[in-house]
Design a protein around this motif. Sequence first.
Motif, PDB file in Angstrom:
ATOM      1  N   PHE A  11     -21.171   3.842  14.835  1.00 16.95           N
ATOM      2  CA  PHE A  11     -21.340   4.152  13.414  1.00 16.95           C
ATOM      3  C   PHE A  11     -20.553   5.410  13.066  1.00 16.95           C
ATOM      4  O   PHE A  11     -20.456   6.336  13.872  1.00 16.95           O
ATOM      5  N   GLU A  12     -20.037   5.453  11.831  1.00 14.16           N
ATOM      6  CA  GLU A  12     -19.294   6.622  11.345  1.00 14.16           C
ATOM      7  C   GLU A  12     -19.924   7.123  10.051  1.00 14.16           C
ATOM      8  O   GLU A  12     -20.182   6.341   9.129  1.00 14.16           O
ATOM      9  N   ALA A  13     -20.157   8.425   9.991  1.00 19.34           N
ATOM     10  CA  ALA A  13     -20.765   9.020   8.804  1.00 19.34           C
ATOM     11  C   ALA A  13     -19.732   9.193   7.706  1.00 19.34           C
ATOM     12  O   ALA A  13     -18.621   9.689   7.946  1.00 19.34           O
ATOM     13  N   THR A  14     -20.081   8.765   6.490  1.00 19.79           N
ATOM     14  CA  THR A  14     -19.219   9.012   5.327  1.00 19.79           C
ATOM     15  C   THR A  14     -19.795  10.110   4.450  1.00 19.79           C
ATOM     16  O   THR A  14     -19.230  10.426   3.403  1.00 19.79           O
TER      17      THR A  14
ATOM     18  N   GLN B 233     -22.050  14.999  10.768  1.00 14.45           N
ATOM     19  CA  GLN B 233     -21.127  15.403   9.727  1.00 14.45           C
ATOM     20  C   GLN B 233     -20.163  14.268   9.377  1.00 14.45           C
ATOM     21  O   GLN B 233     -20.026  13.298  10.128  1.00 14.45           O
ATOM     22  N   VAL B 234     -19.499  14.401   8.242  1.00 18.34           N
ATOM     23  CA  VAL B 234     -18.558  13.376   7.786  1.00 18.34           C
ATOM     24  C   VAL B 234     -17.491  13.128   8.855  1.00 18.34           C
ATOM     25  O   VAL B 234     -16.899  14.065   9.388  1.00 18.34           O
ATOM     26  N   GLY B 235     -17.245  11.871   9.164  1.00 22.08           N
ATOM     27  CA  GLY B 235     -16.220  11.503  10.134  1.00 22.08           C
ATOM     28  C   GLY B 235     -16.702  11.437  11.563  1.00 22.08           C
ATOM     29  O   GLY B 235     -16.004  10.880  12.424  1.00 22.08           O
ATOM     30  N   GLN B 236     -17.864  11.984  11.852  1.00 26.28           N
ATOM     31  CA  GLN B 236     -18.374  11.909  13.220  1.00 26.28           C
ATOM     32  C   GLN B 236     -18.831  10.495  13.534  1.00 26.28           C
ATOM     33  O   GLN B 236     -19.297   9.754  12.657  1.00 26.28           O
ATOM     34  N   LYS B 237     -18.719  10.125  14.816  1.00 28.08           N
ATOM     35  CA  LYS B 237     -19.069   8.780  15.252  1.00 28.08           C
ATOM     36  C   LYS B 237     -20.261   8.823  16.217  1.00 28.08           C
ATOM     37  O   LYS B 237     -20.257   9.573  17.192  1.00 28.08           O
ATOM     38  N   LEU B 238     -21.244   8.004  15.900  1.00 23.86           N
ATOM     39  CA  LEU B 238     -22.445   7.861  16.709  1.00 23.86           C
ATOM     40  C   LEU B 238     -22.334   6.568  17.501  1.00 23.86           C
ATOM     41  O   LEU B 238     -22.182   5.486  16.929  1.00 23.86           O
TER      42      LEU B 238
ATOM     43  N   GLY C   2     -22.984   6.635   3.121  1.00 22.27           N
ATOM     44  CA  GLY C   2     -24.002   6.502   4.149  1.00 22.27           C
ATOM     45  C   GLY C   2     -23.375   6.421   5.517  1.00 22.27           C
ATOM     46  O   GLY C   2     -22.546   7.257   5.877  1.00 22.27           O
ATOM     47  N   LEU C   3     -23.720   5.380   6.268  1.00 25.20           N
ATOM     48  CA  LEU C   3     -23.270   5.223   7.644  1.00 25.20           C
ATOM     49  C   LEU C   3     -22.522   3.900   7.753  1.00 25.20           C
ATOM     50  O   LEU C   3     -23.088   2.830   7.498  1.00 25.20           O
TER      51      LEU C   3
ATOM     52  N   PHE D 234     -30.348  12.184  11.210  1.00 26.40           N
ATOM     53  CA  PHE D 234     -30.769  10.914  11.774  1.00 26.40           C
ATOM     54  C   PHE D 234     -31.692  11.152  12.967  1.00 26.40           C
ATOM     55  O   PHE D 234     -31.733  12.250  13.540  1.00 26.40           O
ATOM     56  N   ALA D 235     -32.429  10.121  13.324  1.00 27.37           N
ATOM     57  CA  ALA D 235     -33.325  10.187  14.483  1.00 27.37           C
ATOM     58  C   ALA D 235     -33.210   8.886  15.258  1.00 27.37           C
ATOM     59  O   ALA D 235     -32.873   7.830  14.701  1.00 27.37           O
TER      60      ALA D 235
END
Length: 347
Positions: free
Chosen positions: A64-67, A97-102, A3-4, A72-73
């Motif tokens: 947050f980092e996507a695994t 995408q995986v590894g990107q940081k929000l 998840g995140l 998302f919204a």
Amino acid sequence: MKGLKVLRIGPAASIQDRGRPGHLDQGVSCGGAADLVALAEGAALLRQDAGLAALEMAGIGGLFEATVPLRFALTGAPMAASLDGAPLAWNASHQMQVGQKLDIGAPRKGLYGYLHLGGGIASEITLGARATHLMSGLGRAVAVGDLLPVGAARGREVGLTLAAEDRFQGGELRIVESFQSGLFSEEVRARFAETGFERGSRANRMGVEMVSQGEGFAAAGQLNILSEVIVPGDVQMTGDGKPFVLLREAQTTGGYPRIGTVLPCDLARVAQAQAGMALRFRWVSLEEGLLLQGNHDKQMRALPSACQPLLRDPAMMQDLLSYQLVGGAVSAEADPFGEPHDFGDTP
């Protein structure tokens, strides 16, 4: 489970859905998101059910980092947001995408911002809901190192935006009489509606203090009132006549007198008001209140059809190459009834 991952988070962030009605006899109020409109907006942007859980962020966002690849919204109080440093539109849906940081910062206006995941946040269900209810000890605040598990997503659509209902500037609160309104004289009730209030500094998910100039709003025999059932929206008067608008995590019973009840459709305006924001009450009849609430509910159900494609700057699109940009190209010189022309790799 994927998840995140939470790398940074504010102290009052929690997982929320529409709450758990039906447990007042157990001392548990409904709870749920402070801004239910934001839940409906996020669901519309992701084409999913408004009952799914989201992350409620109060006063500040997080990192947050996507695994796992996910949609998302972002809804509620507009906050500064970026994905790997690229700015993101608020009240819109996006892909991660995986590894990107929000990265989500502080609100530009309002208090509560919401992060929705495609498929919802699949946290543990307790008493029929995923909503954190800190006053009752159901769940806990989200902390650094937590993983927000993503539920099974049925849709794929992203890149939608929605014109947000402006509920972040204070304004008018419609209020109906309740079974304790008669304890207040007509003069007091009239003065209550004529008084301008500001959102006070004492506020949380249980209720919001209303501050005004002049004397308070006392009820007759208020020291002899028995403790009775409370509902979100009740306007409760303290011993010195100061009003508090009770929100979704309010206590289930109380002995302070209540002058009336704010319509459910206006509670988001109360919750999202920043300290010092001007608010004013307006009495409406029960019939008018039911009509206003019914119209609001219809608008919430119509939100999916109100979504529009999000216009994006190609220079800022990190996923630009994932789009089919030349499909359907034709030659202005070729015979449309002749042999097909091979354009090869020419863009």
